[in-house]
Design a protein around this motif. Structure first.
Motif, PDB file in Angstrom:
ATOM      1  N   VAL A   1       0.834  -1.202   0.000  1.00 10.93           N
ATOM      2  CA  VAL A   1       0.000   0.000   0.000  1.00 10.93           C
ATOM      3  C   VAL A   1       0.871   1.256   0.000  1.00 10.93           C
ATOM      4  CG1 VAL A   1      -1.598   1.354   1.410  1.00 10.93           C
ATOM      5  CG2 VAL A   1      -2.036  -1.060   1.015  1.00 10.93           C
ATOM      6  N   GLN A   2       2.022   1.184   0.658  1.00 11.03           N
ATOM      7  CA  GLN A   2       2.936   2.326   0.717  1.00 11.03           C
ATOM      8  C   GLN A   2       3.792   2.460  -0.546  1.00 11.03           C
ATOM      9  OE1 GLN A   2       2.857   4.615   3.149  1.00 11.03           O
ATOM     10  NE2 GLN A   2       1.183   3.455   4.070  1.00 11.03           N
ATOM     11  N   GLY A   3       3.581   1.583  -1.533  1.00 11.09           N
ATOM     12  CA  GLY A   3       4.362   1.650  -2.764  1.00 11.09           C
ATOM     13  C   GLY A   3       5.581   0.761  -2.765  1.00 11.09           C
ATOM     14  N   ALA A   4       5.641  -0.189  -1.833  1.00 12.00           N
ATOM     15  CA  ALA A   4       6.752  -1.143  -1.720  1.00 12.00           C
ATOM     16  C   ALA A   4       8.115  -0.459  -1.669  1.00 12.00           C
ATOM     17  CB  ALA A   4       6.708  -2.147  -2.877  1.00 12.00           C
ATOM     18  N   PRO A   5       8.301   0.541  -0.803  1.00 13.50           N
ATOM     19  CA  PRO A   5       9.578   1.273  -0.774  1.00 13.50           C
ATOM     20  C   PRO A   5      10.766   0.436  -0.340  1.00 13.50           C
ATOM     21  CG  PRO A   5       8.226   1.863   1.116  1.00 13.50           C
ATOM     22  CD  PRO A   5       7.354   1.051   0.205  1.00 13.50           C
ATOM     23  N   HIS A   6      10.523  -0.665   0.401  1.00 14.89           N
ATOM     24  CA  HIS A   6      11.622  -1.461   0.923  1.00 14.89           C
ATOM     25  C   HIS A   6      11.820  -2.787   0.200  1.00 14.89           C
ATOM     26  CE1 HIS A   6      10.270   1.141   4.327  1.00 14.89           C
ATOM     27  NE2 HIS A   6      11.560   1.380   4.379  1.00 14.89           N
ATOM     28  N   MET A   7      10.903  -3.128  -0.713  1.00 13.11           N
ATOM     29  CA  MET A   7      11.058  -4.427  -1.360  1.00 13.11           C
ATOM     30  C   MET A   7      10.659  -4.447  -2.829  1.00 13.11           C
ATOM     31  SD  MET A   7       7.942  -6.557   0.471  1.00 13.11           S
ATOM     32  CE  MET A   7       8.571  -8.066  -0.221  1.00 13.11           C
ATOM     33  N   LEU A   8      10.573  -3.274  -3.448  1.00 12.68           N
ATOM     34  CA  LEU A   8      10.223  -3.239  -4.866  1.00 12.68           C
ATOM     35  C   LEU A   8      11.200  -4.044  -5.726  1.00 12.68           C
ATOM     36  CD1 LEU A   8       8.180  -2.207  -6.901  1.00 12.68           C
ATOM     37  CD2 LEU A   8       9.568  -0.140  -7.163  1.00 12.68           C
ATOM     38  N   PRO A   9      12.517  -3.985  -5.463  1.00  9.40           N
ATOM     39  CA  PRO A   9      13.428  -4.804  -6.282  1.00  9.40           C
ATOM     40  C   PRO A   9      13.128  -6.298  -6.194  1.00  9.40           C
ATOM     41  CG  PRO A   9      14.662  -3.117  -5.110  1.00  9.40           C
ATOM     42  CD  PRO A   9      13.269  -3.100  -4.551  1.00  9.40           C
ATOM     43  N   GLU A  10      12.735  -6.775  -5.010  1.00  6.60           N
ATOM     44  CA  GLU A  10      12.409  -8.189  -4.856  1.00  6.60           C
ATOM     45  C   GLU A  10      11.118  -8.539  -5.601  1.00  6.60           C
ATOM     46  OE1 GLU A  10      13.403  -6.255  -2.394  1.00  6.60           O
ATOM     47  OE2 GLU A  10      15.373  -7.180  -2.046  1.00  6.60           O
ATOM     48  N   ILE A  11      10.157  -7.595  -5.590  1.00  9.86           N
ATOM     49  CA  ILE A  11       8.899  -7.844  -6.303  1.00  9.86           C
ATOM     50  C   ILE A  11       9.141  -7.855  -7.808  1.00  9.86           C
ATOM     51  CG2 ILE A  11       6.612  -6.886  -6.818  1.00  9.86           C
ATOM     52  CD1 ILE A  11       6.576  -5.806  -3.949  1.00  9.86           C
ATOM     53  N   GLU A  12       9.932  -6.899  -8.292  1.00  8.85           N
ATOM     54  CA  GLU A  12      10.206  -6.818  -9.728  1.00  8.85           C
ATOM     55  C   GLU A  12      11.197  -7.886 -10.190  1.00  8.85           C
ATOM     56  OE1 GLU A  12       9.553  -2.046 -10.545  1.00  8.85           O
ATOM     57  OE2 GLU A  12      11.552  -2.776 -10.050  1.00  8.85           O
ATOM     58  N   GLY A  13      11.893  -8.497  -9.219  1.00  7.06           N
ATOM     59  CA  GLY A  13      12.881  -9.521  -9.558  1.00  7.06           C
ATOM     60  C   GLY A  13      12.387 -10.923  -9.281  1.00  7.06           C
ATOM     61  N   PRO A  14      12.733 -11.502  -8.130  1.00  8.93           N
ATOM     62  CA  PRO A  14      12.384 -12.898  -7.835  1.00  8.93           C
ATOM     63  C   PRO A  14      10.889 -13.194  -7.886  1.00  8.93           C
ATOM     64  CG  PRO A  14      14.006 -12.080  -6.258  1.00  8.93           C
ATOM     65  CD  PRO A  14      13.563 -10.901  -7.064  1.00  8.93           C
ATOM     66  N   LEU A  15      10.057 -12.301  -7.336  1.00 12.31           N
ATOM     67  CA  LEU A  15       8.615 -12.561  -7.333  1.00 12.31           C
ATOM     68  C   LEU A  15       8.071 -12.584  -8.755  1.00 12.31           C
ATOM     69  CD1 LEU A  15       5.892 -12.985  -6.023  1.00 12.31           C
ATOM     70  CD2 LEU A  15       5.754 -10.519  -5.603  1.00 12.31           C
ATOM     71  N   ARG A  16       8.437 -11.595  -9.543  1.00 17.76           N
ATOM     72  CA  ARG A  16       7.932 -11.535 -10.915  1.00 17.76           C
ATOM     73  C   ARG A  16       8.391 -12.741 -11.726  1.00 17.76           C
ATOM     74  NH1 ARG A  16       8.479  -6.467 -15.190  1.00 17.76           N
ATOM     75  NH2 ARG A  16       7.484  -7.523 -16.951  1.00 17.76           N
ATOM     76  N   ARG A  17       9.649 -13.136 -11.566  1.00 18.54           N
ATOM     77  CA  ARG A  17      10.156 -14.282 -12.320  1.00 18.54           C
ATOM     78  C   ARG A  17       9.395 -15.563 -11.958  1.00 18.54           C
ATOM     79  NH1 ARG A  17      15.127 -11.638 -11.391  1.00 18.54           N
ATOM     80  NH2 ARG A  17      15.602 -12.960  -9.586  1.00 18.54           N
ATOM     81  N   LEU A  18       9.128 -15.745 -10.669  1.00 19.10           N
ATOM     82  CA  LEU A  18       8.410 -16.938 -10.248  1.00 19.10           C
ATOM     83  C   LEU A  18       6.971 -16.929 -10.770  1.00 19.10           C
ATOM     84  CD1 LEU A  18       8.307 -19.574  -8.623  1.00 19.10           C
ATOM     85  CD2 LEU A  18       7.621 -18.216  -6.634  1.00 19.10           C
ATOM     86  N   VAL A  19       6.305 -15.780 -10.668  1.00 19.67           N
ATOM     87  CA  VAL A  19       4.927 -15.686 -11.155  1.00 19.67           C
ATOM     88  C   VAL A  19       4.890 -15.931 -12.665  1.00 19.67           C
ATOM     89  CG1 VAL A  19       2.979 -14.129 -11.519  1.00 19.67           C
ATOM     90  CG2 VAL A  19       4.121 -14.192  -9.294  1.00 19.67           C
ATOM     91  N   ASP A  20       5.832 -15.343 -13.403  1.00 15.37           N
ATOM     92  CA  ASP A  20       5.879 -15.563 -14.855  1.00 15.37           C
ATOM     93  C   ASP A  20       6.105 -17.041 -15.184  1.00 15.37           C
ATOM     94  OD1 ASP A  20       5.446 -12.896 -15.396  1.00 15.37           O
ATOM     95  OD2 ASP A  20       7.541 -12.433 -15.848  1.00 15.37           O
ATOM     96  N   GLU A  21       6.974 -17.679 -14.408  1.00  9.79           N
ATOM     97  CA  GLU A  21       7.258 -19.109 -14.623  1.00  9.79           C
ATOM     98  C   GLU A  21       6.007 -19.954 -14.408  1.00  9.79           C
ATOM     99  OE1 GLU A  21       9.314 -22.611 -12.035  1.00  9.79           O
ATOM    100  OE2 GLU A  21      10.359 -20.684 -12.080  1.00  9.79           O
ATOM    101  N   LYS A  22       5.292 -19.699 -13.311  1.00 11.08           N
ATOM    102  CA  LYS A  22       4.100 -20.480 -13.016  1.00 11.08           C
ATOM    103  C   LYS A  22       2.944 -20.115 -13.956  1.00 11.08           C
ATOM    104  CE  LYS A  22       6.070 -22.752  -9.752  1.00 11.08           C
ATOM    105  NZ  LYS A  22       6.420 -24.178  -9.947  1.00 11.08           N
TER     106      LYS A  22
END
Length: 207
Positions: free
Chosen positions: A117-138
């Motif tokens: 909700v705050q714009g992911a100021p502390h974990m945006l790189p993880e969301i755009e990196g590992p999380l996105r790659r895993l979601v794209d894979e699945k």
């Protein structure tokens, strides 16, 4: 050259670290990052502020430690989707695992929601990196099931988003759910599981 080998933490150090992280989870999930203070975290942990700062240099360091662990834990149910399994069973199993996490880890879910909700100021790189790659894979795996006629033609990414939304709702909006249903303990999760299983089963049925 001499290599410095870090000494293992003592039992007391491990206990204090766990107490700090648990207290921080309580405070962050209730007030968000901006509303949390080191004084409040130390108070909930039962430690002095100087003692807390011995383990973590800042509020940001505690928050990052919590989020890093949380993201890894949060991804485990998605990682468990097996391309060799029955598609409907695999996705319904994912729904059940996510709902169980909402039941067992409501504070962690709210911590993650507050960060987003705050714009992911502390974990945006993880969301755009590992999380996105895993979601794209699945999502690609789900797309292959759809192309093979084993699932109804649904957008895989939005299917995953829908699972997140419907399961995490029971943690992130726990107060609202309980105010409306007035459940006995966590009894409403059985009803939620039955409903979501049927909802997604009908949506996924290729017939």
């Amino acid at each position: 050259m001499t290599i410095q080998v870090p000494r293992p933490r003592t039992r007391i150090q491990k206990r204090n670290t766990e107490a700090i992280l648990d207290a921080a989870l309580e405070v962050f999930s209730a007030t968000g990052f901006r509303g949390a203070t080191l004084d409040r975290i130390a108070e909930v942990a039962g430690l002095s502020k100087p003692n807390l700062l011995y383990y973590f240099a800042s509020k940001e360091a505690i928050h990052t430690a919590l989020l890093t662990h949380l993201l890894d834990t949060w991804l485990d149910p998605l990682r468990a989707l097996d391309p060799e399994g029955d598609p409907v069973d695999e996705i319904l199993g994912y729904v059940r695992r996510k709902l169980e996490m909402a039941r067992a880890y409501p504070r962690e879910s709210r911590l993650f929601a507050n960060e987003i909700v705050q714009g992911a100021p502390h974990m945006l790189p993880e969301i755009e990196g590992p999380l996105r790659r895993l979601v794209d894979e699945k999502a690609a795996m789900i797309r292959a099931w759809i192309d093979a006629g084993r699932l109804a033609p649904l957008d895989p990414h939005h299917l995953i988003f829908s699972i997140w939304a419907t399961t995490q709702h029971y943690a992130d909006f726990d107060v609202q759910v309980r105010a409306i249903l007035a459940p006995d303990g966590d009894g409403h999760f059985a009803g939620a599981e039955a409903f979501l299983t049927e909802l997604f089963r009908r949506a996924l049925d290729p017939r």
